[in-house]
Design a protein around this motif. Sequence first.
Motif, short mmCIF file in Angstrom:
data_model
loop_
_atom_site.label_atom_id
_atom_site.label_comp_id
_atom_site.label_asym_id
_atom_site.label_seq_id
_atom_site.Cartn_x
_atom_site.Cartn_y
_atom_site.Cartn_z
N UNK A 180 1.42 -2.14 5.72
CA UNK A 180 -0.14 -1.56 5.95
C UNK A 180 -0.64 -1.49 7.20
N UNK A 181 -1.68 -0.85 7.39
CA UNK A 181 -2.50 -0.67 8.64
C UNK A 181 -3.92 -0.65 8.66
N UNK A 182 -4.46 -1.60 9.26
CA UNK A 182 -6.05 -1.63 9.43
C UNK A 182 -6.72 -0.50 10.10
N UNK A 242 4.97 0.14 -2.14
CA UNK A 242 6.04 -0.74 -1.97
C UNK A 242 7.61 -0.31 -1.80
N UNK A 243 8.31 -1.24 -1.01
CA UNK A 243 9.70 -1.14 -0.80
C UNK A 243 10.25 -2.40 -1.68
N UNK A 248 11.62 -9.28 10.36
CA UNK A 248 12.80 -8.17 11.05
C UNK A 248 12.15 -6.96 11.16
N UNK A 249 11.09 -6.61 9.95
CA UNK A 249 10.37 -5.45 10.18
C UNK A 249 9.43 -5.20 11.29
N UNK A 250 8.64 -6.15 11.42
CA UNK A 250 7.91 -6.21 12.55
C UNK A 250 8.50 -6.08 14.10
N UNK A 253 0.24 -4.64 9.54
CA UNK A 253 0.71 -6.12 8.77
C UNK A 253 1.49 -5.77 7.68
N UNK A 254 2.22 -6.72 7.24
CA UNK A 254 3.43 -6.64 6.17
C UNK A 254 2.63 -7.61 5.17
#
Length: 76
Positions: free
Chosen positions: A10-12, A20-21, A43-45, A59-60
């Motif tokens: 997501x993005x603020x 969703x993955x 890992x993704x961040x 954010x995830x």
Amino acid sequence: MKFALALILCSYTAGSCLPPYVYPIKFNDQYNCFMEGYKQSIIKMEQIGREEVNKHEIYIRFICALDKEEEPKQDT
């Protein structure tokens, strides 16, 4: 009973989230699913990087839910 992990990016600043993955591995309990969710989020961040995370306020979120494909079938 198995649990499925779904990661949601997501993005603020955009005010939205990507679809969703669903992680390909199923888990035997919620604990293992949640632990993998935290690991995969980190890992993704790291892959996205500090600059993009800060720029887009990324954010995830993640959830661990019962895998519907694993539910026992009802006898008729």
